[in-house]
Design a protein around this motif. Structure first.
Motif, short mmCIF file in Angstrom:
data_model
loop_
_atom_site.label_atom_id
_atom_site.label_comp_id
_atom_site.label_asym_id
_atom_site.label_seq_id
_atom_site.Cartn_x
_atom_site.Cartn_y
_atom_site.Cartn_z
N THR A 39 0.84 -1.19 0.00
CA THR A 39 0.00 0.00 0.00
C THR A 39 0.88 1.24 0.00
O THR A 39 1.76 1.38 0.85
N ILE A 40 0.68 2.12 -0.97
CA ILE A 40 1.47 3.34 -1.11
C ILE A 40 0.70 4.49 -0.48
O ILE A 40 -0.40 4.85 -0.93
N ALA A 41 1.23 5.09 0.55
CA ALA A 41 0.60 6.24 1.19
C ALA A 41 1.17 7.52 0.58
O ALA A 41 2.38 7.61 0.36
N PRO A 42 0.33 8.51 0.27
CA PRO A 42 0.84 9.76 -0.32
C PRO A 42 1.80 10.47 0.63
O PRO A 42 1.58 10.51 1.85
N ARG A 43 2.85 11.07 0.06
CA ARG A 43 3.87 11.75 0.85
C ARG A 43 4.18 13.11 0.23
O ARG A 43 4.14 13.27 -0.99
N PHE A 44 4.54 14.04 1.08
CA PHE A 44 4.76 15.41 0.63
C PHE A 44 5.85 15.49 -0.44
O PHE A 44 6.93 14.90 -0.30
N GLY A 45 5.53 16.23 -1.51
CA GLY A 45 6.49 16.46 -2.58
C GLY A 45 6.57 15.38 -3.62
O GLY A 45 7.21 15.56 -4.66
N ARG A 46 5.93 14.24 -3.39
CA ARG A 46 5.99 13.12 -4.32
C ARG A 46 4.95 13.28 -5.44
O ARG A 46 3.95 13.98 -5.31
N PHE A 47 5.20 12.60 -6.56
CA PHE A 47 4.30 12.59 -7.71
C PHE A 47 3.60 11.24 -7.79
O PHE A 47 4.20 10.20 -7.52
N TYR A 48 2.33 11.29 -8.22
CA TYR A 48 1.53 10.08 -8.37
C TYR A 48 0.65 10.23 -9.62
O TYR A 48 0.36 11.34 -10.06
N PRO A 49 0.22 9.11 -10.23
CA PRO A 49 -0.65 9.20 -11.41
C PRO A 49 -2.00 9.82 -11.06
O PRO A 49 -2.61 9.48 -10.04
N LEU A 50 -2.47 10.69 -11.94
CA LEU A 50 -3.73 11.40 -11.69
C LEU A 50 -4.90 10.43 -11.55
O LEU A 50 -5.87 10.71 -10.84
N GLY A 51 -4.79 9.26 -12.21
CA GLY A 51 -5.87 8.28 -12.15
C GLY A 51 -6.15 7.74 -10.76
O GLY A 51 -7.18 7.10 -10.53
N LEU A 52 -5.24 7.99 -9.81
CA LEU A 52 -5.49 7.55 -8.44
C LEU A 52 -6.55 8.42 -7.74
O LEU A 52 -7.13 8.00 -6.74
N LEU A 53 -6.77 9.62 -8.26
CA LEU A 53 -7.76 10.51 -7.65
C LEU A 53 -9.14 10.23 -8.25
O LEU A 53 -9.26 9.95 -9.44
N SER A 54 -10.15 10.32 -7.44
CA SER A 54 -11.51 10.06 -7.91
C SER A 54 -12.35 11.34 -7.77
O SER A 54 -12.03 12.25 -7.02
N GLY A 55 -13.44 11.37 -8.55
CA GLY A 55 -14.37 12.48 -8.45
C GLY A 55 -13.96 13.73 -9.22
O GLY A 55 -14.54 14.80 -9.02
N ILE A 56 -12.98 13.63 -10.12
CA ILE A 56 -12.57 14.78 -10.92
C ILE A 56 -13.09 14.58 -12.33
O ILE A 56 -12.76 13.58 -12.98
N PRO A 57 -13.92 15.49 -12.85
CA PRO A 57 -14.47 15.31 -14.20
C PRO A 57 -13.36 15.15 -15.24
O PRO A 57 -12.38 15.89 -15.25
N GLY A 58 -13.53 14.15 -16.12
CA GLY A 58 -12.58 13.95 -17.20
C GLY A 58 -11.34 13.16 -16.83
O GLY A 58 -10.50 12.91 -17.69
N VAL A 59 -11.19 12.79 -15.56
CA VAL A 59 -10.03 12.02 -15.13
C VAL A 59 -10.45 10.57 -14.95
O VAL A 59 -11.36 10.26 -14.19
N PHE A 60 -9.75 9.69 -15.65
CA PHE A 60 -10.08 8.27 -15.62
C PHE A 60 -8.96 7.48 -14.95
O PHE A 60 -7.84 7.95 -14.81
N ARG A 61 -9.28 6.28 -14.57
CA ARG A 61 -8.35 5.45 -13.80
C ARG A 61 -7.01 5.26 -14.50
O ARG A 61 -5.96 5.20 -13.87
N ALA A 62 -7.03 5.20 -15.83
CA ALA A 62 -5.82 4.94 -16.59
C ALA A 62 -4.97 6.19 -16.84
O ALA A 62 -3.93 6.11 -17.47
N ASN A 63 -5.41 7.35 -16.35
CA ASN A 63 -4.68 8.59 -16.59
C ASN A 63 -3.38 8.60 -15.79
O ASN A 63 -3.38 8.61 -14.57
N ALA A 64 -2.24 8.59 -16.50
CA ALA A 64 -0.94 8.54 -15.84
C ALA A 64 -0.28 9.90 -15.71
O ALA A 64 0.87 10.00 -15.27
N THR A 65 -1.00 10.97 -16.08
CA THR A 65 -0.44 12.32 -15.91
C THR A 65 -0.08 12.54 -14.44
O THR A 65 -0.89 12.29 -13.55
N PRO A 66 1.14 12.97 -14.16
CA PRO A 66 1.53 13.09 -12.74
C PRO A 66 0.95 14.32 -12.06
O PRO A 66 0.82 15.39 -12.65
#
Length: 315
Positions: free
Chosen positions: A5-32
């Motif tokens: 399990t990866i916990a978010p940490r300050f200053g780190r980058f993660y794929p946008l697809g990990l966030l939910s509830g954002i219009p137009g953002v899908f699970r496969a979106n790898a934009t950091p």
């Protein structure tokens, strides 16, 4: 990720697809996106380009060109967008604050056994392609001076130094046969930095310290970088480079979790861990075409990338 399990940490980058509830953002979106704030029940996600808000000066020089091989049309590439895409800027700290790289198992590896066993059999091959080695050699040529005492840390069959470097090079690595085949080395020492991070040389012994294609294997990297600075003479330089090829069983989990430009930020963080280093710089070489004689030229069009961080010891 790999059962962790990866916990978010300050200053780190993660794929946008990990966030939910954002219009137009899908699970496969790898934009950091970057975590720029963490509270008990929420985090702040910065979705801007990592270079947003920075004043940039671009110097453009044509280094090489390839002839067209057909008379048909082709695609027009927005070279500025291409240049800035894929991660540049991610190596810088957020708001000037250190990035949190302290995951509990960050420095564990799939193969925790003694490295001496893994590297006992010599591998008498280069670990990056010829074009990447030439790019790295170009950078090293700017750093090395005739008469310099150079330490090639975690050395192997190649040091990527120019043929006319005129320096005295000591190799420190895990396989004596590999280092014996390295024409750049004047002498070599077998030593395992993961077993004992102390570099077996006196304080202020070297003018230049190189660590090529190996930092991802260190299980005690901050101790080793501290040792790098110790054995450098005042005013000496340390240069740590890497690419996107490695031995998976011996690579730390944190390294494989990171975006390539985040890895550059991690190495920079090692060099900034204390007040010892100044003049920190990062350099990248990407998107050269792969040499036609390379064994992967039929499947990979681009040469191996080069990422380099350098810093100077005060004095």
């Amino acid at each position: 990720m790999r059962g962790r399990t990866i916990a978010p940490r300050f200053g780190r980058f993660y794929p946008l697809g990990l966030l939910s509830g954002i219009p137009g953002v899908f699970r496969a979106n790898a934009t950091p996106f970057r975590v720029t704030g963490i509270e008990k029940a929420a985090l702040t996600a910065d979705w801007n380009h990592p270079l947003a808000g920075r004043n940039l000066t671009l110097g453009i020089e044509i280094l090489d060109a390839a002839p067209k091989d057909t008379d048909t049309g082709g695609r027009v590439t927005d070279w500025t967008e291409f240049l800035l895409s894929g991660g540049p800027g991610m190596q810088a700290r957020s708001q000037g604050e250190p990035t949190d790289f302290t995951e509990p198992d960050a420095l564990q590896r799939d193969d925790p056994d003694d490295d001496a066993q893994f590297y006992a059999e010599p591998r008498l091959v280069g670990h990056i392609d010829r074009q990447a080695s030439a790019c790295l050699g170009e950078e090293y040529a700017r750093l090395v001076k005739p008469g310099h005492e150079v330490l090639d840390l975690m050395s192997s069959v190649e040091s990527h130094l120019p043929d006319t470097h005129g320096s005295n090079v000591t190799g420190l690595g895990l396989n004596a046969q590999e280092m014996a085949q390295n024409p750049a080395l004047n002498r070599h020492v077998v030593h395992d930095l993961n077993t004992n991070p102390t570099i077996p040389f006196a304080d202020s012994s070297f003018d230049l310290l190189l660590c090529s294609m190996s930092v991802e294997y260190l299980t005690r990297p901050r101790e080793v970088v501290g040792e790098m600075i110790r054995v450098l003479r005042p005013g000496g330089l340390v240069a740590i480079s890497f690419s996107n090829r490695w031995f998976p069983p011996k690579t730390t989990y944190l390294w494989t979790d990171l975006h390539p430009f985040e890895r550059l930020g991690l190495v920079a963080d090692y060099l900034l861990q204390g007040p010892q280093c100044t003049a920190l710089q990062t350099v990248t070489y990407r998107n050269w075409w792969r040499p036609p004689e390379d064994r992967y030229s039929g499947t990979l069009t681009q040469a191996d990338p080069i990422f380099l961080a350098t810093a100077r010891k005060p004095g």
